[in-house]
Write a protein that holds these residues in place. Structure first.
Motif, short mmCIF file in Angstrom:
data_model
loop_
_atom_site.label_atom_id
_atom_site.label_comp_id
_atom_site.label_asym_id
_atom_site.label_seq_id
_atom_site.Cartn_x
_atom_site.Cartn_y
_atom_site.Cartn_z
N GLY A 141 -0.29 8.43 3.86
CA GLY A 141 -2.00 8.35 3.22
C GLY A 141 -2.07 6.28 3.12
O GLY A 141 -1.76 5.90 3.96
N THR A 142 -3.28 6.24 2.18
CA THR A 142 -3.53 5.30 2.30
C THR A 142 -3.43 4.94 0.91
O THR A 142 -3.44 5.51 -0.32
N TYR A 143 -2.74 3.24 0.84
CA TYR A 143 -2.21 3.29 -0.31
C TYR A 143 -3.20 1.67 -0.24
O TYR A 143 -3.71 1.04 0.50
N THR A 144 -3.35 0.95 -1.75
CA THR A 144 -3.60 -0.20 -2.36
C THR A 144 -2.25 -1.35 -2.85
O THR A 144 -2.14 -0.83 -3.68
N VAL A 145 -2.59 -2.82 -2.76
CA VAL A 145 -2.19 -3.58 -3.31
C VAL A 145 -2.97 -4.18 -3.99
O VAL A 145 -4.42 -4.87 -3.16
N THR A 146 -3.43 -4.63 -5.58
CA THR A 146 -3.56 -5.11 -5.96
C THR A 146 -2.97 -6.66 -6.70
O THR A 146 -1.05 -6.17 -7.57
N VAL A 147 -3.27 -7.51 -6.17
CA VAL A 147 -2.90 -9.02 -7.15
C VAL A 147 -3.68 -9.69 -8.11
O VAL A 147 -4.38 -10.20 -7.16
N SER A 148 -2.94 -9.60 -8.70
CA SER A 148 -4.08 -10.39 -9.92
C SER A 148 -3.29 -11.67 -10.52
O SER A 148 -1.73 -11.48 -11.22
N GLN A 169 -12.45 -12.24 -10.63
CA GLN A 169 -12.26 -13.17 -9.08
C GLN A 169 -10.78 -13.90 -8.87
O GLN A 169 -11.04 -14.86 -7.40
N LEU A 170 -9.72 -13.38 -9.71
CA LEU A 170 -8.63 -14.36 -9.48
C LEU A 170 -7.91 -12.99 -8.91
O LEU A 170 -6.48 -12.62 -9.41
N THR A 171 -8.90 -11.66 -8.64
CA THR A 171 -8.14 -10.69 -7.91
C THR A 171 -7.93 -10.79 -6.83
O THR A 171 -9.13 -10.60 -6.38
N ALA A 172 -7.02 -10.04 -5.94
CA ALA A 172 -7.05 -10.01 -4.80
C ALA A 172 -6.74 -8.36 -4.93
O ALA A 172 -6.04 -7.71 -4.82
N VAL A 173 -7.09 -7.31 -3.49
CA VAL A 173 -7.42 -5.70 -4.24
C VAL A 173 -7.38 -5.92 -2.24
O VAL A 173 -8.36 -6.42 -1.16
N GLN A 174 -6.34 -5.25 -1.75
CA GLN A 174 -5.51 -4.73 0.34
C GLN A 174 -5.55 -3.76 -0.30
O GLN A 174 -4.42 -2.75 -0.51
N SER A 175 -6.40 -3.21 1.14
CA SER A 175 -5.79 -1.32 1.13
C SER A 175 -4.91 -1.90 2.33
O SER A 175 -5.50 -2.19 3.30
N PHE A 176 -4.28 -0.47 2.99
CA PHE A 176 -3.38 0.21 4.43
C PHE A 176 -3.56 1.46 4.18
O PHE A 176 -3.29 2.41 3.45
N THR A 177 -3.27 1.84 5.28
CA THR A 177 -3.19 3.32 5.73
C THR A 177 -2.02 3.57 6.33
O THR A 177 -1.59 2.87 7.28
N VAL A 178 -0.74 4.08 5.76
CA VAL A 178 0.23 4.49 7.01
C VAL A 178 -0.15 5.61 7.45
O VAL A 178 0.06 6.82 6.60
N SER A 179 -0.21 5.49 8.52
CA SER A 179 -0.50 7.21 9.61
C SER A 179 0.68 7.78 9.91
O SER A 179 1.84 7.16 9.71
N GLY A 180 0.21 9.13 9.91
CA GLY A 180 1.42 10.64 10.17
C GLY A 180 0.43 11.69 11.01
O GLY A 180 -0.46 11.79 10.64
#
Length: 792
Positions: free
Chosen positions: A23-30, A45-56
Motif C-alpha cells: 500500500g501507500t504510506y506517508t511519513v510526516t516529520v514536524s 514550513q517546519l513540517t516535511a511530508v514523504q510518501s512511499f509505496t510498498v508494492s506487492g
C-alpha cells in the motif's frame, strides 16, 4: 531457521505477517518551536511530508512466486478425498495485502467442476480454466455494475497502470455463496511451513513457504471428473463472505491470480505412488525384474550377439554405455565413432597415461583392429576447454595461480643460480626435505642484511657461501651457460618436490579457488545435456537410469580446462608436476561440497576408492512434485552424502552421491504434503500436546472423525467457522482435548493444518544386489584402443 530442522521434519506456523502490508504510506516529520512568536504559516514550513509505496501483487501473480501445486497441473490420478492446495515461494505473500481482521489472508483457493464457471467472450476466455483475459482498467470499470459484482472494497494501488493485463473468473451468485469460505474461515485455509531443504533439487531454497488450501474435497466416486483450481483475490470482498450477506447482482467476478486443472480417476494414474512405481517398469523383462536394464546405456545393449571380432567389440561397447555417432574424418571420409559421456554403466578402468592431454587430439583413441575412433575423452577435453574459456573468473584464477607459482619458482632458481647451484648433483642435495626452504630463508636474510648496509668481509662472504649446500663442498663460481642449458637446468630445478611444494604453498589461495570452480564442473555443472545422454532413447519417458561417474572423462575435462593460457613448456611442466595436487584439492572440495545437504556416508568400492554414482530421472514426478525428497543409503542403511540434486529441465532430475547407493527413497515433499481424508472419509486426529508422554506432539490419537454432516456445507465444502460449535474447528478441539485430558484447547490455523495432513507417500527403490556390482568387462573397456595422439 530451516537448517536447525532434521531432514524430513516440518514446522507449521499460523502466518507470517509482513512489517508493512502492500500500500501507500506517508511519513510526516514536524518541529514545534515555541517562544519565537512564529505564525501558523511559518510553523507549517517546519513540517516535511514523504510518501512511499510498498508494492506487492494485487491483480496478477508472477509464475516465479509459485513453488508447486497439488494435485499437479494437468495430472490424472486418484485424488479423491484430497484438498487441493498451492505452495508459494514467498511465505508472507498470503498476508501482504490488508484485510479487515489481522492475520486474515487476502488469497483463497476455489475448486470448480466442469460447468460451474460462467464463460466470457470466447476470444478472451481460456478454454481450459474459463479465466477471462482483460486489463486492470476494464476490470475496475465493472464496479457498480448491475449485472456482475466485483469486490466492492477493492481499491487499485496508485502505482498499478490501467493497462496491466489481468484475469478474472465469473460465477453465479448462488455458486459463489455455496462454495466461498466465510471471511472468519480464511485464516484456517492458509499457513506457513518450514522444512530443511537439504534433500531438495531447488537451488537457493531456504525452506520457508506460504501455503493456501482449498475448502472443497475432490469427489471420490467412480466417475471422478475434471477440476479447475483458481487462486483468487478476496481483497475488498469480505463484506460479501458471510452467511447473512446479500448480493443483488446475478453474477460474481473474482480476480484469478493463477490457475491449473487436473483430472480425478478411480485408478492410480499419475499420482505420486503410481508414477514412482512406474519408473521401474524399464527393468521388467518377460514379467521378471532385471535391474541390469536400468543402467544408462543404449536400448539395444544386450541384443547384439557376439560373433566375430567386430560383433564382439560392438556388443561390449554397447554394454559399457557407448553409442555410435556419425563421424567425419579429417581426410574426408564419413564413418562413425564411439562416444560415451561421463555417466557410465560400468566402472571404467583407470586410463594409464604418463602426461596430461595437451590437446584433444592427444585424447583421441584409435582402435586399429576395427579402424574406429573413440571420441569420448577428446570431447571431454574440448568441453573442459570451452567451459574454462567461457568463464572469465576462472581465467583470472588460473592466471593468478600460474603467475604466483611460476614467479616464486623463478625467484628460487635465480638465487640458486647466483650461487652456482644448477647442476644435477646440486639439485640432488637440494632434494632433501627442507633443504631448499632453509637455504632460501637463510639467503633472504643475508640479502636483506646487505640492503640495510651491513658490511661484508671476505670471511662473511665465505660464511654465506658455506651456508648453502654445494655439490663439491665449495661453491663454484657462476658460469655462463647457453639458453638451452639454462632451460634444461630450470626444468630439473622445477622437478624437485621441495621446490614444487613451496611454489604451491605460495599460490595456495588461487589454487583453492580454482579447485572449487573445477569441483562444480566435475559435478556436471554447465556440461551440455547432449554430452551426458547422447541419444534420447537412453533415457525414455517415465524412466530412471543409474550410472557411475567416469573419472577418466573427468580427468580429460580437467586437462582441457588447464590448457587455457599455457604459454610455454615450463607452464606445461608445471601443470604436469602440480596435477596430482590439483586433483587432491578438487577431491577435497567434493568431499565437503555436500556438507549442507543430507547424508554423510561414503561407501567405498571393493578397491577402497569412494566412487561417485547417481541416477537420471525423466518423469512427471519431477515436474509435478518439484520439491520431491530423494535420499540414498548404503548397504548398512547409512545415508550417503548427496553431492548434487538438480532439475536439469521441467521433467529431468540428476542426482550424484558420494558413494554407491544400495537403496533410494523418493518421498512426497514436506512443503507439498497432501491434505484431505482417508479412504474411509475420516480425519485421523493428531496430538497437539508438547508435554504428554503417551501422545507426543504429532502422534495419532486413534480418533477417526468422519467428515460429513455438519462438518461439510452442501456436502463438499468444509465448515471451518470457528464460531460454530458444530463446525470442524470446535469439534476437533473438543475431541483432542478430551483425549489428552489437558483442559480446554483452542485450535489455531497451524494446528488445523496438522490435522488435515494425509500421510505422505514414500517409495523405496531397492535394486537387486547386482545392480551396482562391478561388471567384469568394466576393467577391459579401455584396452581395446590406443591413444591416437601423444604429448610432446
Amino acid at each position: 531457521m530451516a537448517d536447525s530442522l532434521p531432514i524430513g521434519d516440518i514446522r507449521f506456523y499460523d502466518n507470517k505477517i509482513p512489517g508493512l502490508e502492500a500500500g501507500t504510506y506517508t511519513v510526516t516529520v514536524s518541529h514545534q518551536i515555541e517562544g519565537l512568536g512564529l505564525s501558523a504559516a511559518e510553523q507549517q514550513q517546519l513540517t516535511a511530508v514523504q510518501s512511499f509505496t510498498v508494492s506487492g501483487p494485487q491483480f496478477s501473480l508472477d509464475a516465479s512466486e509459485i513453488h508447486s501445486v497439488v494435485p499437479p497441473a494437468t495430472a490424472s490420478g486418484d485424488f479423491g478425498g484430497e484438498l487441493p492446495h498451492i505452495v508459494l515461494n514467498e511465505p508472507i505473500l498470503p498476508w501482504e495485502r490488508s484485510m479487515s481482521a489481522a492475520g486474515t489472508p487476502w488469497l483463497g483457493l476455489l475448486v470448480f467442476k466442469e460447468g460451474e464457471l460462467l464463460p466470457g467472450d470466447p476470444d478472451a476466455t481460456d478454454a481450459a480454466t474459463c479465466a477471462i483475459r482483460t486489463t486492470v482498467g476494464d476490470f475496475m470499470a465493472l464496479q457498480g455494475s448491475g449485472d456482475i459484482l466485483i469486490p466492492p472494497g477493492l481499491v487499485k494501488d496508485p502505482a498499478v497502470p490501467d493497462s496491466l493485463p489481468c484475469r478474472y473468473i465469473q460465477m453465479s451468485k448462488e455458486q459463489f455463496q455455496a462454495m466461498t469460505p466465510y471471511a472468519a474461515e480464511l485464516p484456517y485455509l492458509a499457513h506457513v511451513r518450514e522444512i530443511n531443504a537439504g534433500d531438495k533439487a531447488s537451488a537457493g531454497d531456504d525452506g520457508w513457504y506460504g501455503v493456501v488450501v482449498a475448502n472443497r474435497l475432490v469427489a471420490s466416486d467412480q466417475d471422478g471428473g475434471n477440476y479447475t483450481v483458481h487462486l483468487v483475490s478476496f481483497e475488498g470482498m469480505e463484506s460479501m463472505m458471510a452467511a447473512e450477506a446479500t448480493i443483488a447482482q446475478p453474477a460474481v467476478a473474482l480476480l484469478s491470480m493463477t490457475s491449473w486443472s487436473f483430472r480425478c480417476l478411480s485408478s492410480d494414474g499419475e499420482n505420486f505412488g503410481g508414477l514412482a512405481a512406474g519408473i521401474t517398469q524399464g527393468g521388467m523383462s518377460g514379467g521378471e525384474y532385471n535391474p541390469d536394464l536400468l543402467w544408462l546405456r543404449h536400448p539395444q545393449a544386450g541384443q547384439v550377439t557376439a560373433g566375430d571380432a567386430a560383433h564382439t567389440e560392438a556388443a561390449n561397447r554397447l554394454m559399457n554405455g557407448y553409442v555410435a555417432l556419425p563421424y567425419h574424418t579429417r581426410t574426408g571420409e564419413d564413418t562413425f565413432a564411439w562416444y560415451r559421456g561421463p555417466l557410465a554403466p560400468a566402472v571404467p578402468a583407470t586410463l594409464a597415461k604418463s602426461t596430461p592431454f595437451l590437446s584433444s587430439d592427444a585424447a583421441l583413441i584409435y582402435d586399429a583392429g576395427n579402424g574406429l575412433f573413440d571420441c569420448s575423452l577428446a570431447s571431454a577435453w574440448e568441453i573442459g576447454r570451452f567451459m574454462a574459456l567461457a568463464d572469465e573468473s576462472f581465467g583470472r584464477m588460473l592466471l593468478q595461480y600460474r603467475q604466483q607459482s611460476t614467479g616464486l619458482t623463478q625467484k628460487l632458481y635465480a638465487h640458486a643460480e647466483a650461487h652456482g647451484l644448477t647442476e644435477a648433483g646440486d639439485l640432488q642435495k637440494l632434494a632433501h626435505p627442507g633443504a631448499v626452504k632453509h637455504s632460501w630463508l637463510d639467503t633472504l636474510a643475508k640479502d636483506l642484511g646487505r640492503l640495510i648496509g651491513r658490511k661484508h668481509s671476505a670471511e662473511s662472504a665465505e660464511s654465506e657461501q658455506a651456508s648453502v649446500p654445494a655439490a663439491s663442498g665449495a661453491v663454484r663460481k657462476r658460469a655462463e651457460s647457453p639458453s638451452s642449458d639454462r632451460t634444461a637446468s630450470l626444468r630439473r630445478f622445477m622437478q624437485q618436490e621441495d621446490i614444487r611444494q613451496m611454489a604451491r604453498d605460495g599460490a595456495s589461495e588461487p589454487l583453492q579457488a580454482a579447485a572449487a570452480w573445477i569441483a562444480r564442473k566435475v559435478l556436471l555443472e554447465n556440461v551440455p545435456f547432449g554430452h551426458l545422454v547422447p541419444i534420447e532413447s537412453m533415457l525414455p519417458l517415465e524412466s530412471i537410469r543409474f550410472f557411475y561417474m567416469d573419472m577418466n572423462w573427468m580427468d580429460a575435462m580437467l586437462d582441457g580446462m588447464m590448457s587455457v593460457a599455457m604459454q610455454s613448456r615450463l607452464d606445461t611442466l608445471a601443470y604436469q608436476l602440480d596435477k596430482e595436487a590439483i586433483v587432491a584439492a578438487v577431491k577435497s572440495n567434493l568431499e565437503s561440497y555436500g556438507n549442507g545437504l543430507q547424508g554423510d556416508g561414503a561407501d567405498p568400492g571393493p578397491d577402497g576408492e569412494t566412487r561417485v554414482a547417481g541416477f537420471l530421472l525423466r518423469s512427471a514426478l519431477v515436474s509435478g512434485w518439484p520439491g520431491m525428497s530423494v535420499r540414498a543409503f548404503d548397504a548398512q542403511g547409512n545415508p550417503l552424502k548427496l553431492l548434487r540434486l538438480s532439475r536439469l529441465s521441467s521433467g529431468i532430475m540428476l542426482a550424484l552421491f558420494w558413494g554407491v547407493p544400495s537403496s533410494l527413497a523418493f518421498s512426497e515433499p514436506q512443503e507439498g504434503l497432501r491434505f484431505g481424508i482417508d479412504d474411509a472419509g475420516s480425519l485421523d486426529l493428531r496430538s497437539l500436546s508438547t508435554t504428554n508422554a503417551q501422545y507426543p506432539f504429532g502422534s495419532e490419537l486413534g480418533i477417526h472423525l468422519p467428515l460429513s454432516g455438519d462438518y461439510l456445507r452442501n456436502g463438499e465444502y468444509l465448515n471451518m467457522n470457528p464460531d460454530d460449535p458444530n463446525g470442524l474447528v470446535q469439534s476437533v478441539a473438543g475431541l483432542i482435548s478430551q483425549k489428552l485430558a489437558e483442559g480446554a484447547l483452542a485450535i489455531s490455523p497451524s494446528d488445523l493444518a496438522l490435522q488435515l495432513v494425509k500421510a505422505p507417500e514414500r517409495q523405496i527403490f531397492v535394486p537387486d544386489s547386482s545392480a551396482f556390482a562391478l561388471p567384469e568387462n568394466g576393467k577391459q573397456e579401455r584396452e581395446t584402443g590406443r591413444n591416437q595422439g601423444g604429448n610432446d
